[in-house]
Structure formats: C-alpha cells, structure tokens
Design an enzyme around this catalytic site. Structure first.
Site, mmCIF file in Angstrom:
data_model
loop_
_atom_site.group_PDB
_atom_site.id
_atom_site.type_symbol
_atom_site.label_atom_id
_atom_site.label_comp_id
_atom_site.label_asym_id
_atom_site.label_seq_id
_atom_site.Cartn_x
_atom_site.Cartn_y
_atom_site.Cartn_z
ATOM 1 N N SER A 171 -14.329 11.484 -5.859
ATOM 2 C CA SER A 171 -14.031 12.792 -5.296
ATOM 3 C C SER A 171 -14.713 13.909 -6.112
ATOM 4 C CB SER A 171 -12.517 12.973 -5.202
ATOM 5 O OG SER A 171 -12.216 14.027 -4.325
ATOM 6 N N ASP A 278 -12.237 8.861 5.695
ATOM 7 C CA ASP A 278 -12.378 10.019 4.822
ATOM 8 C C ASP A 278 -13.081 11.126 5.601
ATOM 9 O OD1 ASP A 278 -12.911 11.871 2.856
ATOM 10 O OD2 ASP A 278 -13.773 10.427 1.431
ATOM 11 N N HIS A 308 -9.594 8.533 1.802
ATOM 12 C CA HIS A 308 -10.040 9.212 0.588
ATOM 13 C C HIS A 308 -9.143 8.760 -0.570
ATOM 14 C CE1 HIS A 308 -12.472 12.274 -1.359
ATOM 15 N NE2 HIS A 308 -11.398 12.685 -2.005
#
Ligand SMILES: *[C@@H]1O[C@H](CO)[C@@H](O)[C@H](O)[C@H]1NC(C)=O
Length: 340
Positions: A171, A278, A308
């Site tokens: 991320s 995601d 995610h």
C-alpha cells in the site's frame, strides 16, 4: 466473478473495526486523533522479541526525528558462513498516516519474510502524515538506505549482504518503495557497498484525478480502501499550499506530470502485486505498464480474489502464496546478479 469478495464473518469484524477506528480518528480538518489511536496501541503493538526462529531488535537511525527500524534476523542462518543473507527493507502501509514498524500485524509479516526467504528484514518506522508531509517519508526511507550502506550496525549479522538489498512494501509502503528506489537509482554513486537490486511493490498506493474503472466499480463494496479515504490521505500527504491535485508526480507517477525514469539504469527489477478486489488495481496495472514503457524490468503478479491488504491477514490464503512468490523473486534476482 461476484461483485463482493468472499470474506469470513470473523475477518469481516476485524476489517470493519479497523476501518471504523481509522475513519473516526481522521478529522475533516486534516488532522488525526492520535490520542484515540494510542489507546489501541496497547493491544496492537509489541516490544522486540525472539519468536519462531526470528530475533528482533529496534535500531535508531536518527534520534532527532525519531527515525528507527525494527531488525529481523533469522537465527538459524546467522552462524552459517556458507550462506549470505539478502537484506529486505520493508515499508509498512497505512495511507502514510497509520501503523508503525512495531504494529503486531507488520511484526508478523516481517517475521514471516525473514524466516521463509530467509533474509534480514529492516522494517522502517518512517514519520507519518499529516504531522509530517511528503517528502519526509521518502527522506526517511532513503536515509535508512544510507545508514545501512555505512554499516557497523548493532545486531546486524556478519553474513548479511547489503549488496543484495531489496525494497518491499504494501500500500503506502509500496509507493514509498518506488520513490526510494528512484532516488537510489538517481544517486547510486553516493553508495559504497549497498546495491538495491529488487523492489517488491505489494498493492502500491498510487492514484490520480481520474476515477478508474476499478475505483468506480468497487467503491464501497470492498474493505479498507474507498475513494473518500484515498482522497483524504493524498490531501494530507501533499505539503500545505501545494493544493490537493492527485495528478502530482508522486501520486500519479505515470500521469500528466510524470518524471521520466527511463534513463535510470540502476532502478531495481520490480515485482508488482495486485488483487482483483482492490479498487486501486487499475492504478497498479498502469504503474506496471509505465515501468515497462520506461525500460525497467518489471513483472506483474495477480491474485483475482485478493482484497487490499490481503497480505496482512493469516485468514486469507493469498498471503501464504505471496510469501512463496516473494521468496522465489528474491532468490532469482540474486542469482541473476551472480551470473552478471
Ligand atoms: C482540528 O479539529 C480538532 C478537533 O476538533 C481540533 O482539536 C484541532 O485544533 C483542529 N486543528 C486545526 C488545524 O484546525
């Protein structure tokens, strides 16, 4: 494929709790309620310790900005002079705002990487936004590389090999990994021993003004990431006064304001990991395409069922698959280096 990911009831509870607490801590005036988050730290953070064959310690890089990292050393492999251990510099996720190197979730992930690869893992506790905005995070990441290059680090095993250094992150940590890799490639002559040979960008946080197909399709249907949260994080990441233009070159890295990286021959071989649930996946595919167009050796690894942050939850099967791929990538890139 269904529009919603399949997630167990118990994991859903954890994901909702995480989303609700972080939503509650984020204020509309662009500040964060750190006091609220510190109550959770009691449960979510832990001191360094030796568990499952991995020993950890916390190492200070620069006390003036409280920059430190958690060091993970696989104890079974440190006294074996016949092998040398690659060094993986890990950047945690959390939108540049949340989490830290001693968060239990990241401690678990880094421990797993150290044991399975095996490798020495350096998990960087970079400064967080909005208290510290861009480029503080990139500075902290890059300065940690320089610190590793200088050597003589307490707790560092003798068979750790900084000439086989990888950057990895998920991320926001994936975004951070990219920008540190770029700065490394631009300033490679400043390094003595350290060579950054690989980058593992796990669901990296990129964006732009445009709303992509996956953002529109999945907004509100998947945990952790939605458009409102992403917009907020970008807004408090960019320095005050520079507006909130998500086409900034550090967010939309191959967008209208992109910096050309095609001349950077020392940019490391890159593995881009994406998940089918995601909302950020279209930006990540563009990132992979952009790297290829810039002449960088890049691979794409897709997990169609991945949400995610799937890498952080032992309940999700894709996480253990990724550990194996990560291990193979590190070994393959290291081997190619020996042939060269
Ligand atoms: C933002 O809001 C919080 C809570 O209402 C307040 O304590 C803080 O001073 C505000 N900060 C700014 C910069 O406006």
């Amino acid at each position: 494929m269904s529009t919603k990911p399949e997630i167990s009831w118990s994991l859903n509870v954890i994901l909702s709790l995480l989303s609700n607490v972080t939503d509650f801590a984020r204020r509309s005036n662009g500040t964060v309620n750190r006091r609220l988050l510190s109550y959770l730290d009691v449960m979510a953070k832990g001191p360094p310790q030796t568990v499952n064959g991995v020993k950890t310690s916390d190492v200070t890089v620069d006390p003036t900005r409280n920059l430190w990292f958690r060091l993970y050393v696989p104890t079974d492999h440190v006294n074996d002079p016949s092998i040398s251990l690659p060094v993986i510099v890990y950047f945690h996720g959390g939108g540049f705002t949340f989490m830290s190197a001693d968060t239990n979730m990241y401690d678990w992930v880094c421990r797993k990487i150290a044991r399975h690869v095996p490798a020495v893992v350096v998990s960087v506790n970079y400064r967080l936004s909005p208290e510290y905005r861009y480029p503080s995070q990139y500075d902290d990441g890059f300065d940690t590389l320089k610190f590793l290059d200088r050597g003589d680090i307490e707790g560092f095993p003798r068979n750790a090999d900084v000439s086989r250094c990888f950057m990895a992150g998920d991320s926001a940590g994936g975004n951070l990994g990219h920008h540190v890799a770029r700065r490394y490639a631009e300033r490679v002559t400043e390094f003595n021993k350290l060579r950054a040979i690989g980058l593992i960008a796990i669901q990296p946080f990129f964006g732009g003004e445009e709303r992509t197909g996956s953002e529109t399709r999945l907004d509100g249907l998947t945990p952790i990431v939605n458009l409102e949260r992403c917009d907020w994080h970008w807004k408090v990441f960019l320095p005050e006064g520079s507006g909130s233009d998500r086409d900034h070159e550090v967010i939309n890295v191959f967008g209208p304001n992109a910096v050309d990286i095609s001349g950077l021959k020392d940019f490391p071989v890159t593995l881009v990991v994406i998940g089918g649930y995601d909302p950020l996946q279209d930006w990540q595919r563009r990132y992979y395409e952009g790297l290829k167009m810039s002449g960088i050796n890049a691979r794409l690894l897709e997990y169609p069922g991945g949400i995610h942050c799937f890498f952080l939850f032992s309940q999700l099967p894709q996480g253990s698959l990724l550990i194996t791929e990560l291990k193979n990538f590190v070994h393959e890139v290291s081997r190619n280096l020996e042939i060269k």
